[in-house]
Design an enzyme around this catalytic site. Structure first.
Site, short mmCIF file in Angstrom:
data_model
loop_
_atom_site.label_atom_id
_atom_site.label_comp_id
_atom_site.label_asym_id
_atom_site.label_seq_id
_atom_site.Cartn_x
_atom_site.Cartn_y
_atom_site.Cartn_z
N CYS A 47 55.54 -37.05 115.67
CA CYS A 47 56.73 -37.41 114.82
C CYS A 47 56.28 -37.80 113.42
O CYS A 47 55.16 -37.91 113.31
CB CYS A 47 57.33 -38.87 115.80
SG CYS A 47 58.38 -39.98 114.89
N SER A 49 56.56 -40.39 111.83
CA SER A 49 56.01 -41.75 112.09
C SER A 49 54.44 -41.73 112.21
O SER A 49 54.01 -42.59 111.79
CB SER A 49 56.71 -42.66 113.19
OG SER A 49 58.02 -42.67 112.92
N HIS A 52 53.25 -40.91 109.04
CA HIS A 52 53.13 -42.26 108.04
C HIS A 52 51.90 -42.90 107.92
O HIS A 52 51.67 -43.39 106.90
CB HIS A 52 54.54 -42.95 108.25
CG HIS A 52 55.74 -42.61 107.99
ND1 HIS A 52 56.07 -41.49 106.98
CD2 HIS A 52 56.84 -42.87 108.59
CE1 HIS A 52 57.46 -41.20 107.11
NE2 HIS A 52 57.98 -42.14 107.94
N HIS A 69 53.36 -41.26 119.96
CA HIS A 69 54.23 -42.03 120.90
C HIS A 69 55.42 -41.26 121.39
O HIS A 69 56.31 -42.05 121.80
CB HIS A 69 54.73 -43.32 119.84
CG HIS A 69 55.43 -42.71 118.72
ND1 HIS A 69 54.84 -41.93 117.69
CD2 HIS A 69 56.84 -42.56 118.43
CE1 HIS A 69 55.68 -41.66 116.60
NE2 HIS A 69 57.01 -41.96 117.20
N CYS A 175 60.73 -40.39 121.65
CA CYS A 175 60.93 -41.13 120.21
C CYS A 175 62.26 -40.26 119.51
O CYS A 175 63.31 -40.62 119.63
CB CYS A 175 59.69 -41.10 119.61
SG CYS A 175 60.35 -41.70 117.71
P1 PAD Z 1 60.90 -35.07 109.20
O1 PAD Z 1 59.83 -35.29 108.13
O2 PAD Z 1 60.69 -34.07 110.20
O3 PAD Z 1 62.37 -34.83 108.37
C1 PAD Z 1 62.62 -35.66 107.30
C2 PAD Z 1 63.52 -34.69 106.46
O4 PAD Z 1 63.94 -35.27 105.43
C3 PAD Z 1 62.86 -33.47 106.13
O5 PAD Z 1 63.54 -32.29 106.50
C4 PAD Z 1 62.67 -33.45 104.53
O6 PAD Z 1 63.04 -32.06 103.82
C5 PAD Z 1 64.16 -34.31 104.37
N1 PAD Z 1 63.87 -35.15 103.12
C6 PAD Z 1 62.99 -35.68 102.46
N2 PAD Z 1 63.39 -36.53 101.46
C7 PAD Z 1 64.51 -36.18 101.36
C8 PAD Z 1 65.80 -36.60 100.26
N3 PAD Z 1 65.26 -37.24 99.15
N4 PAD Z 1 66.91 -36.42 100.71
C9 PAD Z 1 67.28 -35.57 101.84
N5 PAD Z 1 66.46 -35.13 102.68
C10 PAD Z 1 65.06 -35.45 102.30
O7 PAD Z 1 60.86 -36.70 110.04
P2 PAD Z 1 61.54 -37.07 111.33
O8 PAD Z 1 62.76 -36.35 111.57
O9 PAD Z 1 60.37 -37.00 112.50
O10 PAD Z 1 61.70 -38.50 111.08
C11 PAD Z 1 62.67 -39.10 110.11
C12 PAD Z 1 62.35 -40.64 109.69
O11 PAD Z 1 62.71 -41.27 110.70
C13 PAD Z 1 60.87 -40.92 109.47
O12 PAD Z 1 60.90 -41.70 108.33
C14 PAD Z 1 60.50 -41.53 110.60
O13 PAD Z 1 59.23 -42.58 110.50
C15 PAD Z 1 61.75 -42.27 110.91
C16 PAD Z 1 61.75 -42.58 112.56
N6 PAD Z 1 62.24 -43.76 112.72
C17 PAD Z 1 62.43 -44.03 114.26
C18 PAD Z 1 63.19 -45.18 114.53
O14 PAD Z 1 63.24 -45.91 115.72
N7 PAD Z 1 63.89 -45.86 113.59
C19 PAD Z 1 61.80 -43.25 115.21
C20 PAD Z 1 61.30 -42.24 114.78
C21 PAD Z 1 61.32 -41.89 113.62
ZN ZN Z 2 58.67 -41.43 116.52
#
Ligand code: PAD
Ligand code: ZN
Length: 375
Positions: A47, A49, A52, A69, A175
């Site tokens: 993921c 995260s 990060h 996770h 997740c």
């Molecule tokens: P990912 O990196 O696979 O997807 C992120 C997407 O965003 C990519 O396709 C990028 O091209 C795109 N992107 C980047 N910048 C921009 C922008 N300015 N405008 C539009 N699109 C853009 O990540 P993911 O899908 O695994 O995770 C996304 C986020 O969610 C990340 O910050 C992660 O830490 C968070 C997350 N939160 C939780 C929660 O419980 N809230 C759980 C899991 C992940």
């Molecule tokens: Zn996650």
């Protein structure tokens, strides 16, 4: 079980610090203490995260640490006092536990448990670690640590699921899928016939798309800076896609023109404070809802004109899609097995566990949605 009560030596991907590749090492995994469970990991997703921390965007974690996770495994042994799990059970480790006793757990509208490790202490409830590598204790990550052949988790941080569930798919329910899907169906509660905008089309954003579609949204607009994500988004339910780079005006103005003044629901699935403000501005001024899903870098703050809310917008956020983890993950698994939704489209790559650094490369270069590590 043979190893019950004994230390297990196995392979793990140890993070010794940020900005470094993970190192596949032999580690020692101590037996579970009271109210703990030792799990043999079968499959794990990567993921954003996790990345990060490796990229340094989030810097609270202590090293050395075993990240990961989003996994699934089989219970190897249980500590004293564990009554709802036994060796051989198929389980999903939970980064948001459910103790069922705290104020949040008792509130039907919250899924956060006071016993979560949002402060990244990285140790078991008794203040010690079950992992050792090269003679040093290794920290755990958000109570789960799935980038290892064996992990030990607290019983409140593990959901027993159907033994026949497809492991290589249900690991995503730990997740990414649950987070995105729940953000649409549970946090926003998307209504049929509405218009949604999903910012960020990674594993989380695409799971929001699946949730919006399941909820009956009639327009789902995907927004991403990487247009190579659009084909997959459309396959999973996006009705149109927009790349902010293709427009001179701010993306919120582009969306306002496309949607008669703004969408009903917007979702930030990037983790950028700038995108969070755009997502808020993109939802309709009088009746729109914006859900924050992405995790922004440590110490960043969001700033916006409060008038954006006074006119009637709502802003919300949630971890893990608002699902009460121990109760609702088994149901999400049953729904997957009953074909109520599919996660197939999220899986772009499969790699043996020891190729984990390749999995992170595919994520960083925007090539993968989810890579499944097979153990
Ligand atoms: P990912 O990196 O696979 O997807 C992120 C997407 O965003 C990519 O396709 C990028 O091209 C795109 N992107 C980047 N910048 C921009 C922008 N300015 N405008 C539009 N699109 C853009 O990540 P993911 O899908 O695994 O995770 C996304 C986020 O969610 C990340 O910050 C992660 O830490 C968070 C997350 N939160 C939780 C929660 O419980 N809230 C759980 C899991 C992940
Ligand atoms: Zn996650």
């Amino acid at each position: 079980m043979e190893a019950a009560g004994k230390v297990i030596k196995c392979k793990a991907a140890v993070a010794w610090g940020p900005h470094k590749p993970l190192s596949i090492e032999e580690i020692e995994v101590a037996p579970p203490k009271a109210h703990e469970v030792r799990i043999k990991i079968v499959a794990a997703g990567i993921c954003r995260s996790d990345d990060h921390f490796l990229s340094g965007a989030l810097n609270e974690v202590k090293y050395p640490v075993i990240l990961g996770h989003e996994g699934v495994g089989i219970v190897e042994s249980v500590g004293e006092g564990v009554t709802d799990l036994k060796p051989g059970d198929k389980v999903i480790p939970l980064f948001i536990p459910q103790c069922r006793e705290c104020r949040c757990c008792k509130n039907p509208n919250s899924n956060l448990c006071y016993k979560n490790d949002g402060k990244y202490i990285g140790l078991m409830a008794d203040g010690t670690s079950r992992f050792t590598c090269r003679g040093k204790p290794v920290y755990n990550f958000v109570m789960t640590s799935t980038f290892t052949e064996y992990t030990v988790v607290d019983e409140i941080a593990v959901a027993k699921i159907d033994d026949n569930a497809p492991s290589d798919q249900v690991c995503l329910l730990g997740c990414g899928f649950s987070t995105g899907y729940g953000s649409a169906v549970k946090i926003a509660q998307v209504k049929p016939g509405t218009t949604c905008a999903v910012f960020g089309l990674g594993g989380v954003g695409l799971s929001v798309v699946i949730g919006c579609k399941t909820a009956g949204a009639s327009r789902i607009i995907g927004v991403d800076l990487n247009s190579s994500k659009f084909a997959k988004a459309k396959e999973l339910g996006a009705t149109e896609c927009v790349n902010p780079k293709d427009h001179n005006e701010p993306i919120e103005e582009v969306l306002a023109k496309m949607t008669n003044d703004g969408v009903d629901y917007s979702f930030e699935c990037v983790g950028s404070t700038g995108v969070m403000v755009s997502a808020l501005m993109s939802c309709h001024f009088g009746c729109g809802t914006c859900v924050i899903v992405g995790v922004s870098p440590s110490s960043t703050k969001v700033s916006f004109d409060p008038l954006l809310l006074l006119t009637g917008r709502t802003i919300k956020g949630a971890v893990f899609g608002g699902f009460k983890s121990k109760d609702e993950v088994p149901k999400l698994v049953s729904d997957l097995m009953a074909n109520k939704y599919s996660v197939d489209g999220l899986i772009t790559h499969r790699l043996p566990f020891d190729k984990i650094n390749e999995g992170f490369r595919l994520l960083r270069e925007g090539i993968s949605i989810r890579t499944i590590l097979e153990f």
